[in-house]
Structure formats: C-alpha cells, structure tokens
Design a protein around this motif. Structure first.
Motif, short mmCIF file in Angstrom:
data_model
loop_
_atom_site.label_atom_id
_atom_site.label_comp_id
_atom_site.label_asym_id
_atom_site.label_seq_id
_atom_site.Cartn_x
_atom_site.Cartn_y
_atom_site.Cartn_z
N LEU A 42 -3.06 -10.96 9.53
CA LEU A 42 -2.12 -11.55 8.79
C LEU A 42 -1.27 -10.34 8.00
O LEU A 42 -0.36 -10.24 7.44
CB LEU A 42 -2.75 -12.45 7.96
CG LEU A 42 -3.07 -13.80 8.58
CD1 LEU A 42 -3.57 -14.73 7.61
CD2 LEU A 42 -1.73 -14.40 9.30
N ASN A 43 -2.54 -9.48 7.33
CA ASN A 43 -2.01 -8.29 6.72
C ASN A 43 -1.02 -7.32 7.53
O ASN A 43 -0.11 -6.83 6.80
CB ASN A 43 -3.38 -7.53 6.25
CG ASN A 43 -4.33 -8.08 5.48
OD1 ASN A 43 -5.39 -7.68 5.46
ND2 ASN A 43 -3.77 -9.16 4.97
N PHE A 44 -1.44 -7.07 8.71
CA PHE A 44 -0.39 -6.65 9.45
C PHE A 44 1.12 -6.99 9.75
O PHE A 44 2.18 -6.52 9.54
CB PHE A 44 -0.94 -6.30 11.17
CG PHE A 44 -2.12 -5.29 11.21
CD1 PHE A 44 -2.15 -4.05 10.72
CD2 PHE A 44 -3.06 -5.78 12.12
CE1 PHE A 44 -3.20 -3.35 10.76
CE2 PHE A 44 -4.09 -4.86 12.36
CZ PHE A 44 -4.16 -3.51 11.70
N GLN A 45 0.95 -8.43 9.66
CA GLN A 45 2.05 -9.10 9.68
C GLN A 45 2.96 -9.14 8.58
O GLN A 45 4.32 -8.85 8.61
CB GLN A 45 1.69 -10.64 9.88
CG GLN A 45 2.99 -11.62 10.25
CD GLN A 45 2.63 -13.08 10.47
OE1 GLN A 45 1.96 -13.65 9.57
NE2 GLN A 45 2.76 -13.74 11.58
N ALA A 46 2.38 -9.14 7.43
CA ALA A 46 3.14 -9.08 6.20
C ALA A 46 3.61 -7.75 5.91
O ALA A 46 4.63 -7.45 5.44
CB ALA A 46 2.14 -9.25 4.89
N LEU A 47 2.94 -6.67 6.40
CA LEU A 47 3.39 -5.38 6.34
C LEU A 47 4.64 -4.86 7.33
O LEU A 47 5.60 -4.32 7.15
CB LEU A 47 2.31 -4.52 6.62
CG LEU A 47 2.47 -2.75 6.47
CD1 LEU A 47 3.19 -2.51 5.22
CD2 LEU A 47 1.37 -1.93 7.04
N ASN A 266 1.31 3.31 4.93
CA ASN A 266 1.20 2.24 3.99
C ASN A 266 -0.19 1.65 3.74
O ASN A 266 -0.46 0.70 3.27
CB ASN A 266 2.25 1.11 4.12
CG ASN A 266 3.53 1.35 4.03
OD1 ASN A 266 4.12 0.97 3.06
ND2 ASN A 266 4.16 1.58 5.21
N LEU A 267 -1.05 2.60 4.01
CA LEU A 267 -2.66 2.11 3.81
C LEU A 267 -2.84 1.87 2.49
O LEU A 267 -3.73 0.94 2.26
CB LEU A 267 -3.41 3.42 4.40
CG LEU A 267 -4.87 3.18 4.38
CD1 LEU A 267 -5.34 2.14 5.18
CD2 LEU A 267 -5.81 4.52 4.64
N ASP A 268 -2.34 2.59 1.23
CA ASP A 268 -2.56 2.34 0.26
C ASP A 268 -2.10 0.86 -0.21
O ASP A 268 -2.69 -0.08 -1.00
CB ASP A 268 -1.74 3.30 -0.90
CG ASP A 268 -2.49 4.75 -0.79
OD1 ASP A 268 -3.40 4.79 -0.39
OD2 ASP A 268 -1.65 5.56 -1.31
N TRP A 269 -0.93 0.44 0.43
CA TRP A 269 -0.59 -1.18 0.00
C TRP A 269 -1.70 -2.06 0.63
O TRP A 269 -1.84 -3.03 0.10
CB TRP A 269 0.95 -1.20 0.55
CG TRP A 269 1.26 -2.79 0.23
CD1 TRP A 269 1.98 -3.15 -0.73
CD2 TRP A 269 1.11 -3.78 1.36
NE1 TRP A 269 2.15 -4.40 -0.64
CE2 TRP A 269 1.69 -5.01 0.49
CE3 TRP A 269 0.76 -3.84 2.52
CZ2 TRP A 269 1.59 -6.14 1.03
CZ3 TRP A 269 0.47 -5.30 3.06
CH2 TRP A 269 1.07 -6.31 2.37
N LEU A 270 -2.10 -1.52 1.82
CA LEU A 270 -2.97 -2.36 2.38
C LEU A 270 -4.10 -2.61 1.58
O LEU A 270 -4.59 -3.74 1.64
CB LEU A 270 -3.17 -2.14 3.90
CG LEU A 270 -2.12 -2.24 4.91
CD1 LEU A 270 -2.58 -1.62 6.09
CD2 LEU A 270 -1.91 -3.78 5.44
N THR A 271 -4.64 -1.32 1.07
CA THR A 271 -5.91 -1.47 0.10
C THR A 271 -5.91 -2.24 -0.77
O THR A 271 -6.60 -2.91 -1.30
CB THR A 271 -6.29 -0.17 -0.11
OG1 THR A 271 -6.52 0.84 1.00
CG2 THR A 271 -7.34 0.30 -0.80
N LYS A 272 -4.49 -2.30 -1.53
CA LYS A 272 -4.34 -3.07 -2.63
C LYS A 272 -4.12 -4.60 -2.50
O LYS A 272 -4.48 -5.45 -3.24
CB LYS A 272 -3.17 -2.20 -3.51
CG LYS A 272 -3.48 -1.08 -4.01
CD LYS A 272 -2.13 -0.48 -4.80
CE LYS A 272 -2.45 0.91 -5.27
NZ LYS A 272 -1.41 1.52 -5.62
#
Length: 330
Positions: A42-47, A266-272
């Motif tokens: 779902l995180n991949f989907q949002a990104l 976008n690893l920072d966005w995924l982390t947050k």
C-alpha cells in the motif's frame, strides 16, 4: 543435503520525482492483508500514483506463492519474499524447475528484518516447550510455513501436530484453546497482533533462543511494548524481506527500473509516512548470494542494463511448493 541448504540460507504533501511521460502499471504480490508485506504494498501504491505508476497490490499466501507468481503470473512484475525462501530455491540443485526459477528471479531491493513471532498460551515459556504441542505453522505457500518447518528441523523439537493454517484462522484457534501456539514471520508491529490481540486473551510472545536455531538465523529482540499486551522485550530470530522481480526484457524491465528509482529517491517520504519498518530499510544492504537486477541498476545509475528474457507464464501449478514439500520429507 538439508544441512547444506540450511547453511546457505543464513550465510535475506508527497515528496515525488518528476512524473514520467508515460504512465505504467505495476503488480506487486505481497501477503495477508493484516501482514507487513501488504502494508508495504500500500505504501508503494501511494508513492507510485503521483509518479505515473499505478501499483496494483495483490494479497497472497506468502513468499512461496510470491516467487512463483513473479515467475509466471501475468500482471505481477514484483513481489516480496523472505530471504530464507529465496536461498532455499537458489540452492536446490536436484530440481530443474527450481533451478530455472532461481535463474530468472532477480533482487530489486533488500527491505527489512522479519521477526519470527511465536504466540502461545501462558505456560509455554520457550521454543523447546513446543514439544508434543499442537502448533499452527502458517498455510502452505507462505514464508512462515517454510521457516517454521526449518526451525523444527534445526532444533529437532517435535510438536505433536503441525497445523498448516493461515494466521487469522490460527489466532482464532489459539484464542479458543484448540491449538497451543502459532507462528507469524513478519516485521513488527504486525497489524494482526496489534489489532486482534489484547491482554484479556492471556497470550504471550515466546522467546526463541534455541542454540541450534541461533546458529543459522540472526538473533534480534522485539522491543517491550511493541504490542500493548507485551510489557517485556522478547528474544527471537529474523529473516530479511526482499523485493524481487522476474528478469524481464523491454517494457516490464523499464517499468520495474522506474519504480525502483522512485522508491530510492523517496525513501525519506516512505520512512516518514509508511509502515514503521521503513525506518530500518537499507536499500544497499549486501544480501549474500544475490545481485541487484540489471534493469534496476540502470535506473539507479549503478551499472548499464544488459540482457533479459521473456517469461513463460501458463501453468497454475506451483512447482516451488512441490519441491519444498519433497525436500522437507528427507
């Protein structure tokens, strides 16, 4: 041969990139909807959406199903699998089908550690206490299933019955006392255990400190209060979750490469904004025995892309599961 395999197993507002000119579809096969794989999907989907990549998140039984789906299922370009399942497939030399699959499955990124959760009735204090007990080991096709079978092989602990059911059913059976314990291999916090277990259930996370197991699987700790009903830290062991792809050519190669670039940038966005496990992700972690997919390296400017082959996708049977069943009978 089993000892050789086991040694091999251990020795696994949005900040976005510019949207590509052409949209793309990407299928990612994950796990149960209350597991960490699915949450990562779902995180991949949002990104992906603001970056022109439509990510279709597919639930599954787990790692064994995922490997074969990536190999042969149309519309599934990537999947998340456990490193010990990958190593098992790669090291089996006696099965030609597994050899073909291993040659075509490529690593996109290493992800995070998956802790082995052993949930049991009070009175079971260690892994060794599972001798002569009735234990749920995950449904056939799941990474949990293979890992737990290997844990029992390594330790030579023999439960009275190993019950191959999925985690939702296992938790229900555990609450009613029809089984004594259940396993779930997933990165903490696991949604199922956070939402569907309370202190009133009188269940405990059991430490896994068996020396034979610890020789092959890295030791970790599930911190105290990871779950509201778990006041003490719990020693256990872990495997690595890995994002994999088929060795595609042309369009799918480019799609997977673009997707990997978006994730990396976008690893920072995924982390947050993503699952808490993103905080421990190291996309450059050196996973022994696995090289990164060439189409990914090209987009990350690590190395130029070279060759690949088109998948043959037809059979609905899963030879990965068949071969694993045969190996575990030895």
């Amino acid at each position: 041969m089993l000892q050789f395999l086991l040694i091999a197993i251990v020795a696994l507002p949005l900040a976005v990139c510019p949207v590509a000119a052409l949209a793309a579809d990407l299928g990612v096969i994950t796990g149960s909807e209350k597991g960490t794989y699915y949450q990562f999907g779902l995180n991949f989907q949002a990104l992906g959406k603001p970056n022109g990549i439509t990510v279709n998140v597919l639930p599954s039984k787990g790692s064994i199903e995922n490997i074969f789906a990536v190999y042969q299922k149309p519309g599934v370009q990537v999947g998340i699998v456990q490193s010990d399942v990958l190593a098992f497939v790669a090291r089996v030399q006696s099965d030609q089908t597994l050899q073909r699959i291993a040659k075509k499955i490529k690593m996109v990124f290493p992800l995070y550690n998956e802790e082995v959760h052993l949930l049991a009735r009070k009175g079971i204090a260690s892994f060794d206490d599972l001798a002569n007990k009735r234990v749920a080991i995950g449904r056939e096709g799941s990474g949990t299933y293979l890992t737990v079978r290997l844990l029992f092989k390594l330790s030579e602990i023999a439960p009275r019955e190993m019950v191959p059911i999925d985690t939702d059913e296992a938790l229900a059976e555990l609450k009613t006392g029809r089984i004594d314990a259940m396993f779930f291999v997933a990165g903490y916090p696991v949604k199922l255990l956070a939402e569907d277990v309370t202190a009133a259930n009188d269940l405990v996370l059991v430490p896994i400190t068996n020396k034979d197991i610890a020789e092959f699987y890295p030791r970790v700790v599930i911190p105290a209060n990871t779950y509201a009903w778990q006041p003490q830290p719990v020693d256990t062991v872990t495997v690595k979750a890995v994002l994999v792809s088929f060795d595609f050519r042309r369009t799918d190669c480019e799609t997977v490469g673009r997707f990997a670039q978006v994730v990396s940038n976008n690893l920072d966005w995924l982390t947050k904004n993503g699952h808490p496990k993103w905080k421990s992700v190291n996309l450059d972690f050196p996973l022994k025995g696995w090289e990164q997919y060439e189409c990914v390296r090209k987009y990350l400017q690590k190395q130029p892309s070279a060759r690949a082959a088109s998948p043959q996708k037809s059979s609905e049977l899963n030879p990965v599961m068949d071969a694993i069943r045969e190996m575990l009978r030895e």
